[in-house]
Design a protein around this motif. Structure first.
Motif, PDB file in Angstrom:
ATOM      1  N   ALA A  31       0.745  -1.353   0.037  1.00 33.73           N
ATOM      2  CA  ALA A  31       0.027   0.168   0.043  1.00 33.73           C
ATOM      3  C   ALA A  31       0.926   1.094   0.042  1.00 33.73           C
ATOM      4  O   ALA A  31       1.954   1.415  -0.578  1.00 33.73           O
ATOM      5  CB  ALA A  31      -1.084   0.041   1.115  1.00 33.73           C
ATOM      6  N   LEU A  32       0.513   2.312   0.793  1.00 35.86           N
ATOM      7  CA  LEU A  32       1.118   3.648   0.591  1.00 35.86           C
ATOM      8  C   LEU A  32       2.381   3.517   1.339  1.00 35.86           C
ATOM      9  O   LEU A  32       3.537   4.358   1.032  1.00 35.86           O
ATOM     10  CB  LEU A  32       0.341   4.686   1.558  1.00 35.86           C
ATOM     11  N   HIS A  33       2.800   2.776   2.404  1.00 34.65           N
ATOM     12  CA  HIS A  33       4.058   2.513   3.107  1.00 34.65           C
ATOM     13  C   HIS A  33       4.999   2.139   1.953  1.00 34.65           C
ATOM     14  O   HIS A  33       6.313   2.813   1.847  1.00 34.65           O
ATOM     15  CB  HIS A  33       3.905   1.587   4.103  1.00 34.65           C
ATOM     16  N   ALA A  34       4.759   1.382   1.021  1.00 36.15           N
ATOM     17  CA  ALA A  34       5.665   0.858   0.045  1.00 36.15           C
ATOM     18  C   ALA A  34       6.041   1.618  -0.906  1.00 36.15           C
ATOM     19  O   ALA A  34       7.235   1.972  -1.304  1.00 36.15           O
ATOM     20  CB  ALA A  34       5.065  -0.522  -0.514  1.00 36.15           C
ATOM     21  N   THR A  35       5.141   2.630  -1.371  1.00 36.18           N
ATOM     22  CA  THR A  35       5.102   3.507  -2.214  1.00 36.18           C
ATOM     23  C   THR A  35       5.875   4.694  -1.634  1.00 36.18           C
ATOM     24  O   THR A  35       6.806   4.938  -2.524  1.00 36.18           O
ATOM     25  CB  THR A  35       3.602   4.181  -2.836  1.00 36.18           C
ATOM     26  N   LYS A  36       5.891   5.071  -0.585  1.00 35.70           N
ATOM     27  CA  LYS A  36       6.481   6.171  -0.082  1.00 35.70           C
ATOM     28  C   LYS A  36       7.962   5.662   0.417  1.00 35.70           C
ATOM     29  O   LYS A  36       8.912   6.370   0.083  1.00 35.70           O
ATOM     30  CB  LYS A  36       6.075   6.544   1.773  1.00 35.70           C
ATOM     31  N   ALA A  37       8.228   4.299   0.445  1.00 32.41           N
ATOM     32  CA  ALA A  37       9.656   3.790   0.746  1.00 32.41           C
ATOM     33  C   ALA A  37      10.231   4.022  -0.712  1.00 32.41           C
ATOM     34  O   ALA A  37      11.494   4.283  -0.719  1.00 32.41           O
ATOM     35  CB  ALA A  37       9.480   2.380   0.993  1.00 32.41           C
ATOM     36  N   LEU A  38       9.329   3.735  -1.673  1.00 33.19           N
ATOM     37  CA  LEU A  38      10.218   3.878  -3.218  1.00 33.19           C
ATOM     38  C   LEU A  38      10.522   5.263  -3.375  1.00 33.19           C
ATOM     39  O   LEU A  38      11.534   5.605  -4.027  1.00 33.19           O
ATOM     40  CB  LEU A  38       9.109   3.427  -4.051  1.00 33.19           C
ATOM     41  N   VAL A  39       9.824   6.323  -3.140  1.00 31.74           N
ATOM     42  CA  VAL A  39       9.975   7.642  -3.258  1.00 31.74           C
ATOM     43  C   VAL A  39      11.068   7.950  -2.708  1.00 31.74           C
ATOM     44  O   VAL A  39      11.872   8.578  -3.260  1.00 31.74           O
ATOM     45  CB  VAL A  39       8.823   8.266  -2.663  1.00 31.74           C
ATOM     46  N   GLU A  40      11.271   7.605  -1.275  1.00 28.92           N
ATOM     47  CA  GLU A  40      12.587   8.094  -0.522  1.00 28.92           C
ATOM     48  C   GLU A  40      13.921   7.299  -1.221  1.00 28.92           C
ATOM     49  O   GLU A  40      14.861   7.908  -1.407  1.00 28.92           O
ATOM     50  CB  GLU A  40      12.263   7.571   0.666  1.00 28.92           C
ATOM     51  N   MET A  41      14.001   5.929  -1.510  1.00 35.06           N
ATOM     52  CA  MET A  41      14.898   5.272  -2.092  1.00 35.06           C
ATOM     53  C   MET A  41      15.216   5.913  -3.431  1.00 35.06           C
ATOM     54  O   MET A  41      16.525   5.827  -3.625  1.00 35.06           O
ATOM     55  CB  MET A  41      14.410   3.821  -2.219  1.00 35.06           C
ATOM     56  N   CYS A  42      14.263   6.194  -4.229  1.00 30.94           N
ATOM     57  CA  CYS A  42      14.442   6.796  -5.878  1.00 30.94           C
ATOM     58  C   CYS A  42      14.652   8.204  -5.731  1.00 30.94           C
ATOM     59  O   CYS A  42      15.015   8.867  -6.800  1.00 30.94           O
ATOM     60  CB  CYS A  42      13.561   6.335  -6.522  1.00 30.94           C
ATOM     61  N   ARG A  43      14.825   8.912  -4.639  1.00 31.52           N
ATOM     62  CA  ARG A  43      15.098  10.374  -4.382  1.00 31.52           C
ATOM     63  C   ARG A  43      14.044  11.260  -5.366  1.00 31.52           C
ATOM     64  O   ARG A  43      14.309  12.022  -6.195  1.00 31.52           O
ATOM     65  CB  ARG A  43      16.496  10.677  -4.747  1.00 31.52           C
ATOM     66  N   ILE A  44      12.776  10.798  -5.378  1.00 30.63           N
ATOM     67  CA  ILE A  44      11.891  11.469  -6.261  1.00 30.63           C
ATOM     68  C   ILE A  44      11.455  12.793  -5.519  1.00 30.63           C
ATOM     69  O   ILE A  44      10.873  12.735  -4.232  1.00 30.63           O
ATOM     70  CB  ILE A  44      10.484  10.280  -6.258  1.00 30.63           C
ATOM     71  N   GLY A  45      11.401  13.890  -6.371  1.00 31.24           N
ATOM     72  CA  GLY A  45      11.028  15.111  -6.038  1.00 31.24           C
ATOM     73  C   GLY A  45      10.312  15.818  -7.000  1.00 31.24           C
ATOM     74  O   GLY A  45       9.969  15.485  -8.228  1.00 31.24           O
ATOM     75  N   SER A  46      10.106  17.042  -6.693  1.00 31.27           N
ATOM     76  CA  SER A  46       9.174  17.868  -7.643  1.00 31.27           C
ATOM     77  C   SER A  46       9.915  18.195  -9.099  1.00 31.27           C
ATOM     78  O   SER A  46       9.100  18.341  -9.942  1.00 31.27           O
ATOM     79  CB  SER A  46       9.061  19.476  -6.986  1.00 31.27           C
ATOM     80  N   ARG A  47      11.260  18.007  -9.210  1.00 38.42           N
ATOM     81  CA  ARG A  47      11.642  18.105 -10.716  1.00 38.42           C
ATOM     82  C   ARG A  47      11.810  16.831 -11.254  1.00 38.42           C
ATOM     83  O   ARG A  47      12.640  16.754 -12.498  1.00 38.42           O
ATOM     84  CB  ARG A  47      13.026  18.898 -10.556  1.00 38.42           C
ATOM     85  N   SER A  48      11.444  15.643 -10.666  1.00 40.71           N
ATOM     86  CA  SER A  48      11.656  14.411 -11.209  1.00 40.71           C
ATOM     87  C   SER A  48      10.657  13.992 -12.441  1.00 40.71           C
ATOM     88  O   SER A  48       9.610  14.758 -12.349  1.00 40.71           O
ATOM     89  CB  SER A  48      11.597  13.339 -10.086  1.00 40.71           C
ATOM     90  N   LEU A  49      11.252  13.464 -13.490  1.00 39.34           N
ATOM     91  CA  LEU A  49      10.519  12.686 -14.268  1.00 39.34           C
ATOM     92  C   LEU A  49      10.343  11.162 -13.928  1.00 39.34           C
ATOM     93  O   LEU A  49      11.398  10.634 -13.957  1.00 39.34           O
ATOM     94  CB  LEU A  49      10.752  13.072 -15.804  1.00 39.34           C
ATOM     95  N   VAL A  50       9.254  10.627 -13.785  1.00 39.24           N
ATOM     96  CA  VAL A  50       9.053   9.369 -13.085  1.00 39.24           C
ATOM     97  C   VAL A  50       8.331   8.414 -14.053  1.00 39.24           C
ATOM     98  O   VAL A  50       7.472   8.747 -14.749  1.00 39.24           O
ATOM     99  CB  VAL A  50       8.391   9.295 -11.730  1.00 39.24           C
ATOM    100  N   LEU A  51       8.810   6.979 -14.195  1.00 45.60           N
ATOM    101  CA  LEU A  51       8.007   6.237 -15.129  1.00 45.60           C
ATOM    102  C   LEU A  51       7.684   5.248 -14.447  1.00 45.60           C
ATOM    103  O   LEU A  51       8.169   4.480 -13.522  1.00 45.60           O
ATOM    104  CB  LEU A  51       9.126   5.547 -16.243  1.00 45.60           C
ATOM    105  N   ASP A  52       6.308   4.887 -14.359  1.00 43.39           N
ATOM    106  CA  ASP A  52       5.562   4.201 -13.356  1.00 43.39           C
ATOM    107  C   ASP A  52       5.241   2.752 -14.191  1.00 43.39           C
ATOM    108  O   ASP A  52       4.034   2.842 -14.859  1.00 43.39           O
ATOM    109  CB  ASP A  52       4.069   4.699 -12.760  1.00 43.39           C
ATOM    110  N   VAL A  53       5.637   1.840 -14.132  1.00 40.58           N
ATOM    111  CA  VAL A  53       5.708   0.624 -15.183  1.00 40.58           C
ATOM    112  C   VAL A  53       4.679  -0.310 -14.392  1.00 40.58           C
ATOM    113  O   VAL A  53       4.855  -0.768 -13.410  1.00 40.58           O
ATOM    114  CB  VAL A  53       7.057  -0.290 -15.291  1.00 40.58           C
ATOM    115  N   GLY A  54       3.645  -0.701 -15.167  1.00 43.84           N
ATOM    116  CA  GLY A  54       2.420  -1.675 -14.699  1.00 43.84           C
ATOM    117  C   GLY A  54       1.774  -0.722 -13.902  1.00 43.84           C
ATOM    118  O   GLY A  54       1.402  -1.064 -12.819  1.00 43.84           O
ATOM    119  N   CYS A  55       1.244   0.492 -14.314  1.00 42.72           N
ATOM    120  CA  CYS A  55       0.577   1.411 -13.425  1.00 42.72           C
ATOM    121  C   CYS A  55      -0.757   1.181 -13.021  1.00 42.72           C
ATOM    122  O   CYS A  55      -1.167   1.929 -12.141  1.00 42.72           O
ATOM    123  CB  CYS A  55       0.651   2.858 -14.265  1.00 42.72           C
ATOM    124  N   GLY A  56      -1.612   0.269 -13.414  1.00 42.76           N
ATOM    125  CA  GLY A  56      -2.893  -0.097 -13.034  1.00 42.76           C
ATOM    126  C   GLY A  56      -3.623   1.012 -13.494  1.00 42.76           C
ATOM    127  O   GLY A  56      -3.830   1.528 -14.495  1.00 42.76           O
TER     128      GLY A  56
END
Length: 256
Positions: A31-56
């Motif tokens: 759920a949201l806990h895992a998503t937040k962990a990915l955000v932190e690990m991948c250093r995602i911020g306001s200037r990031s361009l992110v690809l969400d694979v298998g976006c559902g």
């Protein structure tokens, strides 16, 4: 790892994904806990361009755009999912920062070195060639960018139980060391991650926070109608679901 042939797994997977698209729900443990962990690990911020694979249905991508202000492109192999996700982005007011297309994780329709981060949530266990997909992620992420995945593992229970559960959804079981080895073989470095037991109460809270009360009610109503009205949905839900203790693994790796 499983007695099913690739063709049999593909048919089961297709039915499962079509069921999710019909129900209008996004599936992944953590759920949201895992998503937040990915955000932190991948250093995602306001200037990031992110690809969400298998976006559902686009819930993670919309969440990232709304909360972190980044731009996100989502890709899913089921056209109905991409359609639902684009509608969700419009409904949540983030269509200017989020866009969804149809595509295969093992043959991504994007140029090399394009994204600051590539993330996937409960996707790679469903692929016939996860190494090929990880190589694709490494190809489209910019040098110095990050690839982050979450997947489900089992830390106890009989091996045949694991196979029964994952095979019932067209997936193949992997262990933590398997994922680490695959990421390294794909050319990713500085591999880090965490493994934790799924907490179902936290799962429920995460679903509420991600969807919102109205969004959750809408998703539940859509799912309930799909179960009532669609025989294919019911047939998928009736498959055996036996296994060991579910554990979520969250991992990220730097490229270049």
């Amino acid at each position: 790892m499983t007695s099913l042939s690739p063709d049999e797994r593909a048919k089961i997977r297709h039915a499962y994904f079509e069921m999710l698209a019909e129900m209008g729900v996004t599936k992944h443990l953590g759920a949201l806990h895992a998503t937040k962990a990915l955000v932190e690990m991948c250093r995602i911020g306001s200037r990031s361009l992110v690809l969400d694979v298998g976006c559902g249905t686009g819930m993670t991508a919309c969440y990232l755009a709304r909360v972190y202000g980044c731009k996100v492109i989502g890709v899913d192999i089921v056209p109905r999912m991409a359609q639902r996700a684009n509608a969700e982005a419009r409904r949540r007011g983030v269509a200017d920062r989020v866009h969804f297309v149809t595509g295969d994780a093992q043959a991504l329709p994007f140029a090399s070195n394009q994204f600051d981060a590539v993330i996937t949530e409960s996707v790679n266990v469903f692929l016939d060639h996860p190494l090929l997909a990880l190589q694709e992620y490494a190809q489209v992420v910019a040098p110095g960018g990050y690839v982050g995945i979450t997947e489900s593992l089992w830390d106890s229970g009989p091996e045949d139980g694991v196979n029964t559960l994952l095979s019932s959804l067209g997936a193949v079981p992997y262990r933590l060391d398997d994922w680490r080895a695959l990421m390294a073989k794909a050319g990713l470095t500085e591999i880090v991650g965490e493994e934790y037991q799924v907490d179902m109460s936290r799962e429920a809270r995460g679903r509420i926070r991600r969807y919102g009360c109205l969004g959750l009610l809408r998703a539940m109503a859509t799912a309930a109608w799909a179960v009532i009205s669609n025989r294919k949905v019911r047939s998928v839900l009736q498959r055996p679901m036996k296994g060991g203790s579910p554990v979520q693994v969250v991992k990220a790796a730097r490229y270049g």
